[in-house]
Design an enzyme around this catalytic site. Structure first.
Site, mmCIF file in Angstrom:
data_model
loop_
_atom_site.group_PDB
_atom_site.id
_atom_site.type_symbol
_atom_site.label_atom_id
_atom_site.label_comp_id
_atom_site.label_asym_id
_atom_site.label_seq_id
_atom_site.Cartn_x
_atom_site.Cartn_y
_atom_site.Cartn_z
ATOM 1 N N ARG A 18 -26.402 84.116 34.979
ATOM 2 C CA ARG A 18 -27.801 84.147 34.512
ATOM 3 C C ARG A 18 -28.657 85.022 35.426
ATOM 4 O O ARG A 18 -29.848 85.186 35.175
ATOM 5 C CB ARG A 18 -28.389 82.734 34.484
ATOM 6 C CG ARG A 18 -28.304 82.082 33.131
ATOM 7 C CD ARG A 18 -27.011 81.384 32.925
ATOM 8 N NE ARG A 18 -26.855 80.914 31.560
ATOM 9 C CZ ARG A 18 -25.851 80.154 31.182
ATOM 10 N NH1 ARG A 18 -24.911 79.813 32.022
ATOM 11 N NH2 ARG A 18 -25.744 79.784 29.927
ATOM 12 N N THR A 64 -21.010 86.869 43.814
ATOM 13 C CA THR A 64 -20.601 85.526 43.414
ATOM 14 C C THR A 64 -19.084 85.406 43.439
ATOM 15 O O THR A 64 -18.394 86.320 43.904
ATOM 16 C CB THR A 64 -21.269 85.150 42.058
ATOM 17 O OG1 THR A 64 -20.999 83.777 41.803
ATOM 18 C CG2 THR A 64 -20.797 86.003 40.893
ATOM 19 N N LYS A 68 -17.535 86.036 47.847
ATOM 20 C CA LYS A 68 -18.552 85.733 48.865
ATOM 21 C C LYS A 68 -18.040 85.840 50.312
ATOM 22 O O LYS A 68 -18.755 86.295 51.186
ATOM 23 C CB LYS A 68 -19.141 84.334 48.632
ATOM 24 C CG LYS A 68 -20.047 84.258 47.406
ATOM 25 C CD LYS A 68 -20.682 82.884 47.324
ATOM 26 C CE LYS A 68 -21.584 82.752 46.116
ATOM 27 N NZ LYS A 68 -22.267 81.455 46.063
ATOM 28 N N ASN A 89 -24.094 85.851 49.888
ATOM 29 C CA ASN A 89 -24.361 85.995 48.438
ATOM 30 C C ASN A 89 -25.400 87.079 48.159
ATOM 31 O O ASN A 89 -25.726 87.326 46.998
ATOM 32 C CB ASN A 89 -24.788 84.657 47.816
ATOM 33 C CG ASN A 89 -26.191 84.241 48.231
ATOM 34 O OD1 ASN A 89 -26.745 84.768 49.191
ATOM 35 N ND2 ASN A 89 -26.763 83.301 47.510
ATOM 36 N N ASP A 104 -28.150 80.428 49.396
ATOM 37 C CA ASP A 104 -27.920 79.195 48.615
ATOM 38 C C ASP A 104 -28.672 78.004 49.227
ATOM 39 O O ASP A 104 -29.313 77.233 48.514
ATOM 40 C CB ASP A 104 -26.422 78.855 48.568
ATOM 41 C CG ASP A 104 -25.709 79.583 47.425
ATOM 42 O OD1 ASP A 104 -26.394 80.110 46.530
ATOM 43 O OD2 ASP A 104 -24.465 79.619 47.450
ATOM 44 N N GLY A 130 -18.338 67.248 48.193
ATOM 45 C CA GLY A 130 -17.772 68.596 48.087
ATOM 46 C C GLY A 130 -17.742 69.276 49.445
ATOM 47 O O GLY A 130 -18.526 68.937 50.344
ATOM 48 N N GLY A 132 -16.781 72.886 49.387
ATOM 49 C CA GLY A 132 -16.546 74.288 49.027
ATOM 50 C C GLY A 132 -17.696 75.170 49.508
ATOM 51 O O GLY A 132 -18.478 74.763 50.382
ATOM 52 N N GLY A 133 -17.811 76.351 48.914
ATOM 53 C CA GLY A 133 -18.811 77.323 49.343
ATOM 54 C C GLY A 133 -20.232 76.785 49.255
ATOM 55 O O GLY A 133 -21.022 76.925 50.206
ATOM 56 N N TYR A 225 -25.859 72.960 37.016
ATOM 57 C CA TYR A 225 -27.021 73.139 36.125
ATOM 58 C C TYR A 225 -26.628 73.346 34.659
ATOM 59 O O TYR A 225 -27.497 73.581 33.814
ATOM 60 C CB TYR A 225 -27.912 74.291 36.606
ATOM 61 C CG TYR A 225 -27.181 75.595 36.750
ATOM 62 C CD1 TYR A 225 -26.983 76.431 35.659
ATOM 63 C CD2 TYR A 225 -26.653 75.974 37.973
ATOM 64 C CE1 TYR A 225 -26.283 77.604 35.783
ATOM 65 C CE2 TYR A 225 -25.954 77.153 38.109
ATOM 66 C CZ TYR A 225 -25.780 77.969 37.017
ATOM 67 O OH TYR A 225 -25.069 79.122 37.145
HETATM 68 N N1 LIG Z 1 -27.374 75.557 41.398
HETATM 69 C C1 LIG Z 1 -26.911 76.599 42.063
HETATM 70 O O1 LIG Z 1 -27.659 77.534 42.399
HETATM 71 C C2 LIG Z 1 -25.485 76.654 42.470
HETATM 72 C C3 LIG Z 1 -25.070 77.552 43.490
HETATM 73 C C4 LIG Z 1 -23.717 77.564 43.851
HETATM 74 C C5 LIG Z 1 -22.813 76.704 43.208
HETATM 75 N N2 LIG Z 1 -23.257 75.869 42.214
HETATM 76 C C6 LIG Z 1 -22.326 74.951 41.536
HETATM 77 O O2 LIG Z 1 -21.733 74.139 42.554
HETATM 78 C C7 LIG Z 1 -20.397 73.807 42.193
HETATM 79 C C8 LIG Z 1 -19.459 74.125 43.356
HETATM 80 O O3 LIG Z 1 -19.458 75.529 43.593
HETATM 81 P P1 LIG Z 1 -18.654 76.167 44.840
HETATM 82 O O4 LIG Z 1 -18.973 77.609 44.835
HETATM 83 O O5 LIG Z 1 -18.846 75.363 46.087
HETATM 84 O O6 LIG Z 1 -17.129 75.965 44.353
HETATM 85 P P2 LIG Z 1 -15.814 75.800 45.255
HETATM 86 O O7 LIG Z 1 -15.980 76.520 46.556
HETATM 87 O O8 LIG Z 1 -14.691 76.148 44.361
HETATM 88 O O9 LIG Z 1 -15.761 74.212 45.576
HETATM 89 C C9 LIG Z 1 -15.510 73.289 44.549
HETATM 90 C C10 LIG Z 1 -15.697 71.852 45.082
HETATM 91 O O10 LIG Z 1 -15.523 70.949 43.992
HETATM 92 C C11 LIG Z 1 -14.475 70.022 44.322
HETATM 93 N N3 LIG Z 1 -13.709 69.657 43.113
HETATM 94 C C12 LIG Z 1 -13.296 70.486 42.124
HETATM 95 N N4 LIG Z 1 -12.604 69.789 41.193
HETATM 96 C C13 LIG Z 1 -12.573 68.489 41.623
HETATM 97 C C14 LIG Z 1 -12.013 67.281 41.105
HETATM 98 N N5 LIG Z 1 -11.317 67.271 39.951
HETATM 99 N N6 LIG Z 1 -12.191 66.140 41.812
HETATM 100 C C15 LIG Z 1 -12.890 66.126 42.991
HETATM 101 N N7 LIG Z 1 -13.434 67.245 43.521
HETATM 102 C C16 LIG Z 1 -13.278 68.410 42.852
HETATM 103 C C17 LIG Z 1 -13.612 70.764 45.312
HETATM 104 O O11 LIG Z 1 -12.841 69.825 46.051
HETATM 105 P P3 LIG Z 1 -11.462 70.268 46.774
HETATM 106 O O12 LIG Z 1 -11.876 70.939 48.064
HETATM 107 O O13 LIG Z 1 -10.754 69.000 46.981
HETATM 108 O O14 LIG Z 1 -10.751 71.214 45.836
HETATM 109 C C18 LIG Z 1 -14.682 71.472 46.153
HETATM 110 O O15 LIG Z 1 -15.273 70.577 47.070
HETATM 111 C C19 LIG Z 1 -20.117 74.585 40.904
HETATM 112 O O16 LIG Z 1 -20.329 73.713 39.821
HETATM 113 C C20 LIG Z 1 -21.169 75.675 40.887
HETATM 114 O O17 LIG Z 1 -21.536 76.067 39.566
HETATM 115 C C21 LIG Z 1 -24.572 75.811 41.853
#
Ligand SMILES: NC(=O)c1ccc[n+]([C@@H]2O[C@H](COP(=O)([O-])OP(=O)(O)OC[C@H]3O[C@@H](n4cnc5c(N)ncnc54)[C@H](OP(=O)(O)O)[C@@H]3O)[C@@H](O)[C@H]2O)c1
Length: 284
Positions: A18, A64, A68, A89, A104, A130, A132-133, A225
């Site tokens: 977006r 993205t 990153k 980012n 972020d 979580g 992750g990133g 979101y």
């Molecule tokens: N609003 C915003 O501006 C914004 C900005 C960035 C990201 N986001 C959202 O934030 C979320 C995470 O993004 P990210 O970049 O951090 O992704 P990422 O680095 O891939 O991390 C994903 C996280 O989700 C966990 N996870 C995934 N599947 C799971 C499951 N089945 N059960 C339990 N934990 C699970 C992972 O755990 P493991 O380590 O155990 O795999 C990890 O902690 C996404 O939905 C993204 O769209 C939003």
């Protein structure tokens, strides 16, 4: 002569982003002669694409998934924040030098502060789901507000432990890594709960996190979101807790990049939010 400025968002995939809608709105409403494009770039082409940006007329870019970490490594002068988070980012060029930041956490805090200005007073204990990133950026941001105890709970416990170790060093806050199965205990007494996993997103499994143990005046913030009101937020509202959705973070994290590339600090307005909500609600 008016200069035509360009920026883009680089990712793989990128069609869902977006960011062009957000930056396009600002360019239009601020009357700036410029463009913000999508760049679908594979991992193996990322470095070459970024290095060629100035000659392609780009002032900079958002980065993205999955680029990153690579963006940070490639950059000549990353901000201290991007280094601490371990990912970038936002990229821009200054006198031929490639600079980078990670916005972020800034976006997360800006939206949380705007929605519930008093959140810090109830959040001596915050829980981040979580590791992750996104969780890294949010942990860095929450640390900057001096929250006493921050629990990081993740499916992969080792990843949470690693994050707690990395960011805990030199901090006066206590960062505790917890296993996913310990969630009922981990959220007890917390005043801020943040979902930074992908659980609860459209086409992903739901997030099943107990809310009973949270303080009655706690804030629950879901950075997912799409959908805008996740099941977690719905349950939190139902329990009488205060909620924050993920869209505001997305809008606010975009503003610093726009200012770098186009020279004007844009505003996150209700009109911009409505534009993105309408797009999110369009049938897929
Ligand atoms: N609003 C915003 O501006 C914004 C900005 C960035 C990201 N986001 C959202 O934030 C979320 C995470 O993004 P990210 O970049 O951090 O992704 P990422 O680095 O891939 O991390 C994903 C996280 O989700 C966990 N996870 C995934 N599947 C799971 C499951 N089945 N059960 C339990 N934990 C699970 C992972 O755990 P493991 O380590 O155990 O795999 C990890 O902690 C996404 O939905 C993204 O769209 C939003």
């Amino acid at each position: 002569m008016t200069t035509f400025l360009k920026a883009c968002v680089i990712g793989d995939p990128i069609a869902h982003s977006r960011s062009p809608l957000i930056h396009g709105y600002w360019l239009r409403t601020l009357g700036i002669a410029g463009a913000y494009e999508r760049a679908h770039v594979k991992a193996e082409d990322f470095a070459a694409f970024v290095r060629a940006m100035p000659e392609q007329g780009y002032a900079g870019a958002n980065v993205t998934v999955p680029h990153k970490e690579r963006a940070l490594a490639l950059c000549d002068e990353p901000s201290a924040r991007a280094r601490a988070i371990g990912a970038a980012n936002t990229l821009w060029f200054e006198d031929g030098t490639l600079r980078a930041d990670n916005t972020d956490g800034l976006g997360f805090l800006a939206h949380l502060d705007a929605t519930h200005p008093g959140w810090r007073a109830v959040a001596d204990h915050a829980v981040i789901l979580g590791a992750g990133g996104a969780a890294r950026g949010i942990l860095h941001a929450i640390l900057s507000r001096g929250v006493e105890t921050i629990t990081v709970a993740n499916r992969n416990l080792e990843r949470a432990e690693c994050l707690a170790r990395d960011m805990g060093e030199g901090s006066s806050s206590r960062i505790v890594a917890r296993a996913w199965r310990d969630l009922p205990e981990a959220v007890r007494g917390a005043g801020l709960l943040v979902n930074a996993t992908s659980l609860g997103m459209a086409r992903q499994p739901p997030l099943d996190c107990p809310l009973d143990g949270l303080r009655d005046d706690a804030v629950v913030d879901d950075i997912v979101y799409a959908p805008l009101e996740t099941e977690l937020l719905r349950r939190a509202r139902h329990r009488g807790l205060r909620v924050v959705d993920g869209l505001g973070m997305l809008l606010h994290q975009a503003a610093p990049g726009f200012e770098r590339w186009f020279g004007v600090r844009p505003e996150v307005t209700p009109e911009l939010r409505a534009l993105i909500v309408a797009d999110l609600e369009k049938p897929a």
